[in-house]
Design a protein around this motif. Structure first.
Motif, PDB file in Angstrom:
ATOM      1  N   MET A 140      34.716  10.471  -9.287  1.00 18.29           N
ATOM      2  CA  MET A 140      34.027  10.196 -10.681  1.00 18.29           C
ATOM      3  C   MET A 140      32.748  10.953 -10.717  1.00 18.29           C
ATOM      4  SD  MET A 140      32.654   6.275 -11.588  1.00 18.29           S
ATOM      5  CE  MET A 140      34.373   5.405 -11.731  1.00 18.29           C
ATOM      6  N   GLU A 158      31.015   9.995 -16.112  1.00 15.69           N
ATOM      7  CA  GLU A 158      31.903   8.847 -16.269  1.00 15.69           C
ATOM      8  C   GLU A 158      31.545   7.720 -15.876  1.00 15.69           C
ATOM      9  OE1 GLU A 158      36.027  11.869 -15.388  1.00 15.69           O
ATOM     10  OE2 GLU A 158      34.685  10.935 -13.644  1.00 15.69           O
ATOM     11  N   LEU A 165      38.587   8.657 -20.145  1.00 10.99           N
ATOM     12  CA  LEU A 165      37.332   8.012 -20.713  1.00 10.99           C
ATOM     13  C   LEU A 165      36.836   8.286 -21.899  1.00 10.99           C
ATOM     14  CD1 LEU A 165      35.696   7.553 -17.066  1.00 10.99           C
ATOM     15  CD2 LEU A 165      36.704   5.715 -18.469  1.00 10.99           C
TER      16      LEU A 165
END
Length: 332
Positions: A120, A124, A297
């Motif tokens: 990640m 994000e 996302l």
């Protein structure tokens, strides 16, 4: 780092209230073990309240709002974090009682901090932010209380908001049938893209007439709405169903009765993302990077903003005009 840096500062002196980007110095930051160069923040309902004179969330002025932040450790007095580490800090007193994420630098207690999970990025992490974390915490609690795909559909109220959007996507990722409730006809396609099986109107959840107990409809609910709509949801949960409640956009009073609880054994689960214990916080962020990962996302991003653009964007959440998430780019 330079001697000064930019921050969005809300200040209230008597009847005078202002929200402006100003220069700050490191020695103006609050106490804390970890100094962070902030990469990104986000916009939450509480952030909008912190930037109006009668929002009633700020403990003292002046304040740098922004209850979320993610960035890179510059220095640390705590051995758990080293310079160069990418970290997340959300909620606790950030942005309401101590300077928060709308700043190029932030100083935060080490116990507030979670490492950015492997796989990640800081960007994000802030698309997810408190809204996505709250949704994930809600789903986690429902699973811990027996929710199973065979139980039937799961309702998500306020489905176009930050919490609702992520709840729809996470539940879909886990294989659940999701019914998403919204009053925004124009956002139906957005909710279908996130994984909603069916879109229902607010009136279908609560038509203005409360029943002490009604036909069994949903195995569970993720509810950031509260108020009378929540009372209606509780009356329609299936046997042993649960509602995970995290908000009160429809009000703080829930005029329900004991009947759904004693006749159907339902559960009302309170979801607190502000003071959520660190072990749980670490676990849920790891889930967001793995089993709860909702995929693309960027779907959740309404707009990416700079500090200078924030004063215009923040009121939109209070007006109910936003869906998904505003991302705030602070630094590289």
């Amino acid at each position: 780092m330079s001697d000064t840096f930019k921050a969005l500062i809300a200040d209230k002196q008597g009847e005078d209230f202002s929200v402006q980007v100003k220069e700050m110095a490191v020695d103006q930051l609050p106490e804390g073990e970890v100094l962070i160069k902030v990469h990104y923040s986000g916009v939450n309902y509480k952030d909008s309240l912190a930037t109006i004179p009668n929002g009633n969330v700020v403990k003292s002025y002046p304040i740098v709002p922004g209850i979320d932040l993610a960035g890179e450790v510059v220095s640390s007095e705590d051995e758990r974090f080293q310079p160069g580490d990418h970290v997340i800090a959300t909620s606790y007193e950030i942005g309401v009682a101590r300077h928060g994420g709308y700043s190029e630098y932030a100083r935060v207690p080490a116990d507030y901090i979670v490492p950015v999970p492997e796989g990640m990025t800081t960007r994000e992490a802030m698309i997810i932010g408190t809204a996505g974390f709250t949704a994930a915490l809600s789903v986690q609690r429902l699973l811990e209380n027996g929710l199973d795909k065979e139980n039937g559909p799961v309702l998500v109220t306020g489905a176009t908001g930050g919490v609702g959007s992520f709840a729809v996507a996470i539940l879909y990722k886990l294989g659940f049938e999701v019914e998403a409730s919204t009053g925004k006809q124009e956002e139906h396609e957005y909710l279908k893209e996130l994984g909603a099986t069916r879109i229902i109107s607010r009136d279908e959840v609560y038509d203005g007439n409360l029943k002490q107990i009604a036909s069994q409809r949903w195995a569970a609910a993720v509810d950031p709405v509260g108020g009378e709509p929540l009372a209606s949801v509780l009356s329609q949960l299936k046997y042993n169903g649960s509602a995970a409640v995290s908000g009160l956009t429809a009000g703080g009073k829930v005029p329900t009765s004991v009947f759904p609880f004693i006749l159907r054994g339902i559960n009302l689960l309170g979801i607190d993302s502000v003071y959520c214990p660190k072990p749980t916080r670490d676990k849920v962020w790891l889930q967001l990077a793995t089993a709860f990962n909702p995929g693309d996302l960027e779907r959740f991003v309404i707009e990416e903003l700079t500090l200078e653009q924030l004063p215009e964007a923040l009121p939109k959440l209070l007006q109910g005009h936003a869906r998904g998430r505003y991302l705030v780019r602070i630094g590289e």
